[in-house]
Scaffold this motif. Structure first.
Motif, PDB file in Angstrom:
ATOM      1  N   GLU A  32      14.044  11.751 -19.689  1.00 42.35           N
ATOM      2  CA  GLU A  32      14.819  10.628 -20.205  1.00 42.35           C
ATOM      3  C   GLU A  32      15.172   9.643 -19.096  1.00 42.35           C
ATOM      4  N   ASP A  33      15.349  10.150 -17.866  1.00 48.01           N
ATOM      5  CA  ASP A  33      15.633   9.266 -16.740  1.00 48.01           C
ATOM      6  C   ASP A  33      14.430   8.373 -16.445  1.00 48.01           C
ATOM      7  N   LYS A  34      13.238   8.959 -16.472  1.00 47.93           N
ATOM      8  CA  LYS A  34      12.019   8.180 -16.243  1.00 47.93           C
ATOM      9  C   LYS A  34      11.845   7.127 -17.336  1.00 47.93           C
ATOM     10  N   ASN A  35      12.111   7.523 -18.582  1.00 50.08           N
ATOM     11  CA  ASN A  35      11.983   6.573 -19.694  1.00 50.08           C
ATOM     12  C   ASN A  35      12.970   5.421 -19.545  1.00 50.08           C
ATOM     13  N   ASN A  36      14.193   5.729 -19.108  1.00 49.42           N
ATOM     14  CA  ASN A  36      15.199   4.683 -18.904  1.00 49.42           C
ATOM     15  C   ASN A  36      14.755   3.687 -17.842  1.00 49.42           C
ATOM     16  N   CYS A  37      14.117   4.196 -16.801  1.00 50.54           N
ATOM     17  CA  CYS A  37      13.625   3.320 -15.730  1.00 50.54           C
ATOM     18  C   CYS A  37      12.551   2.368 -16.260  1.00 50.54           C
ATOM     19  N   ILE A  38      11.605   2.910 -17.011  1.00 50.25           N
ATOM     20  CA  ILE A  38      10.524   2.081 -17.558  1.00 50.25           C
ATOM     21  C   ILE A  38      11.084   1.062 -18.545  1.00 50.25           C
ATOM     22  N   ASP A  39      12.042   1.509 -19.386  1.00 47.83           N
ATOM     23  CA  ASP A  39      12.643   0.598 -20.375  1.00 47.83           C
ATOM     24  C   ASP A  39      13.379  -0.551 -19.698  1.00 47.83           C
ATOM     25  N   ALA A  40      13.957  -0.278 -18.523  1.00 53.42           N
ATOM     26  CA  ALA A  40      14.694  -1.325 -17.808  1.00 53.42           C
ATOM     27  C   ALA A  40      13.763  -2.326 -17.130  1.00 53.42           C
ATOM     28  N   GLY A  41      12.476  -1.987 -17.040  1.00 56.59           N
ATOM     29  CA  GLY A  41      11.517  -2.905 -16.441  1.00 56.59           C
ATOM     30  C   GLY A  41      10.960  -2.454 -15.118  1.00 56.59           C
ATOM     31  N   MET A  42      11.241  -1.213 -14.739  1.00 56.13           N
ATOM     32  CA  MET A  42      10.699  -0.698 -13.489  1.00 56.13           C
ATOM     33  C   MET A  42       9.226  -0.343 -13.661  1.00 56.13           C
ATOM     34  N   ASN A  43       8.508  -0.348 -12.537  1.00 57.31           N
ATOM     35  CA  ASN A  43       7.069  -0.088 -12.587  1.00 57.31           C
ATOM     36  C   ASN A  43       6.705   1.357 -12.312  1.00 57.31           C
ATOM     37  N   ASN A  44       7.551   2.052 -11.556  1.00 54.94           N
ATOM     38  CA  ASN A  44       7.209   3.415 -11.179  1.00 54.94           C
ATOM     39  C   ASN A  44       8.473   4.199 -10.882  1.00 54.94           C
ATOM     40  N   PHE A  45       8.289   5.465 -10.586  1.00 54.56           N
ATOM     41  CA  PHE A  45       9.409   6.400 -10.447  1.00 54.56           C
ATOM     42  C   PHE A  45       9.140   7.324  -9.277  1.00 54.56           C
ATOM     43  N   LEU A  46      10.058   7.351  -8.307  1.00 53.38           N
ATOM     44  CA  LEU A  46       9.896   8.175  -7.104  1.00 53.38           C
ATOM     45  C   LEU A  46      11.085   9.111  -6.994  1.00 53.38           C
ATOM     46  N   SER A  47      10.817  10.425  -7.066  1.00 49.39           N
ATOM     47  CA  SER A  47      11.888  11.417  -7.018  1.00 49.39           C
ATOM     48  C   SER A  47      12.215  11.803  -5.581  1.00 49.39           C
ATOM     49  N   LYS A  48      13.500  11.936  -5.306  1.00 49.06           N
ATOM     50  CA  LYS A  48      13.936  12.442  -4.006  1.00 49.06           C
ATOM     51  C   LYS A  48      13.904  13.968  -4.039  1.00 49.06           C
ATOM     52  N   PRO A  49      13.580  14.596  -2.939  1.00 45.48           N
ATOM     53  CA  PRO A  49      13.018  14.024  -1.714  1.00 45.48           C
ATOM     54  C   PRO A  49      11.540  13.727  -1.922  1.00 45.48           C
ATOM     55  N   PHE A  50      11.067  12.635  -1.368  1.00 42.25           N
ATOM     56  CA  PHE A  50       9.675  12.230  -1.539  1.00 42.25           C
ATOM     57  C   PHE A  50       8.900  12.490  -0.249  1.00 42.25           C
ATOM     58  N   SER A  51       7.598  12.649  -0.404  1.00 45.26           N
ATOM     59  CA  SER A  51       6.737  12.879   0.759  1.00 45.26           C
ATOM     60  C   SER A  51       6.146  11.551   1.224  1.00 45.26           C
ATOM     61  N   GLU A  52       5.538  11.593   2.389  1.00 42.84           N
ATOM     62  CA  GLU A  52       4.873  10.398   2.915  1.00 42.84           C
ATOM     63  C   GLU A  52       3.758   9.954   1.966  1.00 42.84           C
ATOM     64  N   LYS A  53       3.058  10.917   1.384  1.00 41.46           N
ATOM     65  CA  LYS A  53       1.978  10.606   0.446  1.00 41.46           C
ATOM     66  C   LYS A  53       2.526   9.875  -0.776  1.00 41.46           C
ATOM     67  N   ASP A  54       3.689  10.352  -1.293  1.00 43.48           N
ATOM     68  CA  ASP A  54       4.310   9.694  -2.441  1.00 43.48           C
ATOM     69  C   ASP A  54       4.643   8.244  -2.109  1.00 43.48           C
ATOM     70  N   LEU A  55       5.180   8.036  -0.916  1.00 41.44           N
ATOM     71  CA  LEU A  55       5.569   6.696  -0.496  1.00 41.44           C
ATOM     72  C   LEU A  55       4.354   5.787  -0.364  1.00 41.44           C
ATOM     73  N   ILE A  56       3.288   6.312   0.239  1.00 41.15           N
ATOM     74  CA  ILE A  56       2.051   5.529   0.399  1.00 41.15           C
ATOM     75  C   ILE A  56       1.478   5.152  -0.967  1.00 41.15           C
ATOM     76  N   ASN A  57       1.504   6.099  -1.906  1.00 39.72           N
ATOM     77  CA  ASN A  57       0.977   5.824  -3.246  1.00 39.72           C
ATOM     78  C   ASN A  57       1.731   4.679  -3.927  1.00 39.72           C
ATOM     79  N   ILE A  58       3.067   4.682  -3.772  1.00 38.53           N
ATOM     80  CA  ILE A  58       3.874   3.615  -4.367  1.00 38.53           C
ATOM     81  C   ILE A  58       3.532   2.269  -3.722  1.00 38.53           C
ATOM     82  N   LEU A  59       3.439   2.260  -2.387  1.00 38.92           N
ATOM     83  CA  LEU A  59       3.109   1.020  -1.673  1.00 38.92           C
ATOM     84  C   LEU A  59       1.744   0.485  -2.104  1.00 38.92           C
ATOM     85  N   GLN A  60       0.765   1.388  -2.207  1.00 36.44           N
ATOM     86  CA  GLN A  60      -0.579   0.968  -2.597  1.00 36.44           C
ATOM     87  C   GLN A  60      -0.597   0.436  -4.024  1.00 36.44           C
ATOM     88  N   GLU A  61       0.100   1.124  -4.916  1.00 38.14           N
ATOM     89  CA  GLU A  61       0.119   0.666  -6.306  1.00 38.14           C
ATOM     90  C   GLU A  61       0.869  -0.647  -6.415  1.00 38.14           C
TER      91      GLU A  61
END
Length: 540
Positions: A497-526
């Motif tokens: 439901e948290d992810k759905n709320n983010c998308i409904d608000a207009g966000m493009n993606n969702f990054l959970s803490k704690p995140f890895s370097e790979k997760d961060l790179i993926n977000i930057l690339q996307e």
């Protein structure tokens, strides 16, 4: 019905001797008999009492039996009460037909044959008793349904409260844990000496183990509340199994255990399903096998059970030479918060949730999971899954985008430790970033000088991430020449439901803490990929 709770029968006849005669015929029945000497008196009695049957004479002064019955059928309470005419007028079938047309269920001529009357009365008494029992059952069902509704509402409320509690606890635990893991990862790359590197590794490993426990608890909660969702995408089976092997190989090597995998050549190389969840189940089983194997080997075997035109059933086996499981232990093996022996959690650690989660995941994917084991002789955990065949020979490789050096990044985060972790993580990747202390400040900074990518924390003072994002999207909508920015939620909450709320608000993606370097790179690339393709937000 009377206080005696016996069925009541109303006998209507203007002659007392006829009433007495009919009562004597019915004397053997366990009933209460009520007399009426006229049609009018009968109508009054039917309004006060509930009768199982009415025995009605036809010839009576003032109001005959036909007229009496016609009035009874006009009233809701007496519309369906069975009525038997008893009359000496039977020379013509017309009288009998008229009685039936008026609404009687039968017509018995006088003089009455006792066995005939008793037989017919018994039929209607049986029907009445069955109706009473049915009404009683219906009332019980209504009460039961009401109790079920109340229980359902209470269960839903309890689930909602539990979900809120888990979401809040997840946020409270993940936020500082993000700092611990993030800083330890940064330290690992900072040129430490050997002793410092070992200590930092211990911190990182402990944080990651704690994160596994948190994820287990959240996964179990998602399954319980029906929030778990499955993907149906193409994946390469060998690649997935090889990833499991690479991730756990060092753990096996530390214990001196042989670790290998084999995939039968008949198994389709590309399948459709949820590779993340299959990977989770396999990781859990292999991790347990290594944990409970002091020496010897652990082996993964993937085999084809059967194959159809569009699907295949795949068998995943994890075989070890470990401590094995007793018969008593097998009884509780897949139950939540349970381990086969009370000393297991102290000696080997763990929540006792991994196998319960795995079993639930397998069941939800229409598969089956079980174990073959002898105490002291090792174990074989296996699960079978029906998977669709993929028409794609090889998954399309994602195009990697090289981010420009001048990309502008904003971090909206109120926690000072997480600010530092985030900023240093981006700096190690070669990117500078600005900090906003809350959603209001993030909005003002972005409107004043637009950013390419915004990492937006969900829980912040003054204005949270959802509200700030909604305001940014509204501003973009009203100002068509204002650049559209890529917004990624960065939060410790990880429920659906948290992810759905983010998308409904207009966000493009969702990054959970704690995140890895790979997760961060993926977000930057996307983020850059979306921006480069001229992404526009759908405001509808």
């Amino acid at each position: 019905m009377t206080e005696s709770n016996k069925p009541q029968i109303l006998i209507v006849d203007d002659l007392l001797e006829n009433l007495i005669s009919l009562e004597s015929i019915l004397d053997d029945f366990d009933i209460d008999i009520v007399r009426a000497t006229s049609g009018m008196e009968a109508l009054k009695l039917t309004m006060k009492n509930e009768f199982a049957l009415v025995i009605l004479d036809v010839q009576m002064p003032e109001m005959n039996g036909y007229e009496t019955l016609e009035l009874m059928r006009q009233r809701k309470k007496t519309r369906y009460v069975p009525v038997i005419f008893v009359s000496a007028i039977h020379q013509s079938d017309l009288h009998i037909i008229k009685g039936i047309e008026t609404g009687a269920v039968d017509f018995i001529p006088k003089p009455v044959i006792p066995d005939v009357l008793r037989g017919k009365v018994k039929i209607f008494l049986d029907l009445y008793n069955q109706r009473v029992r049915l009404d009683h059952l219906l009332r019980e069902m209504e009460v039961a349904n009401m109790n079920l509704k109340i229980a359902k509402e209470k269960a839903e409320e309890a689930t909602r409260v539990k979900s809120m509690f888990l979401a809040n606890m997840s946020h409270e635990i993940r936020t500082p844990l993000n700092g611990v893991i993030g800083i330890s990862r940064l330290l690992q790359k900072s040129g430490l000496n050997e002793e410092q590197q070992d200590l930092t590794n211990i911190i990182a490993k402990s944080g990651e183990n704690l994160m596994l426990i948190i994820n287990d608890i959240l996964d179990f909660s998602k399954i319980e509340s029906g929030q778990i969702q499955f993907e149906n995408i193409s994946f390469q089976l060998k690649e997935m199994v090889n990833n499991v092997y690479l991730l756990l190989r060092f753990k096996a090597e530390e214990k001196g255990i042989d670790f290998s995998y084999t995939i039968d050549q008949n198994v389709p190389s590309v399948l459709c399903g949820d590779p993340l969840r299959i990977n989770q189940i396999l990781m859990n089983l292999v991790n347990n096998a290594i944990k409970f194997t002091p020496h010897g080997k652990v082996e993964i075997r993937i085999e084809l059970v059967d194959e159809f035109e569009q699907s295949a059933r795949i068998l995943f086996r994890v075989i070890d030479t470990g401590i094995g499981i007793s018969e008593e232990g097998k009884q509780v093996l897949f139950k939540e918060f349970r381990q086969t022996e009370s000393s297991m959690s102290r000696k080997y650690g763990g929540t006792g949730l991994g196998l319960a989660i795995s079993k639930n995941l397998v069941n939800l994917m229409n598969g089956e999971i079980n174990v073959i084991s002898d105490e002291g002789k090792g174990s074989e955990f296996y699960f079978r899954l029906p998977l669709k065949k993929s028409t794609v020979e090889e998954r399309e490789k994602e195009l990697k985008y090289q981010l420009p050096e001048d990309i502008r990044i904003l971090i909206a985060e109120d926690n000072l430790i997480n600010q530092k972790v985030f900023k240093l993580s981006l700096k190690q990747l070669g990117y500078n970033s600005d900090i906003a202390q809350n959603g209001r400040e993030a909005y003002d900074m972005h409107i004043a000088d637009p950013y390419d990518i915004i990492f937006m924390d969900m829980q912040m003072p003054e204005l949270d991430g959802l509200e700030a994002t909604s305001m940014i999207r509204e501003y973009e909508k009203e100002n068509v020449n204002f650049p559209h920015t890529y917004i990624a939620a960065v939060t410790a909450n990880s429920l659906t439901e948290d992810k759905n709320n983010c998308i409904d608000a207009g966000m493009n993606n969702f990054l959970s803490k704690p995140f890895s370097e790979k997760d961060l790179i993926n977000i930057l690339q996307e983020g850059f990929k979306v921006k480069a393709n001229g992404y526009l937000v759908n405001y509808e």
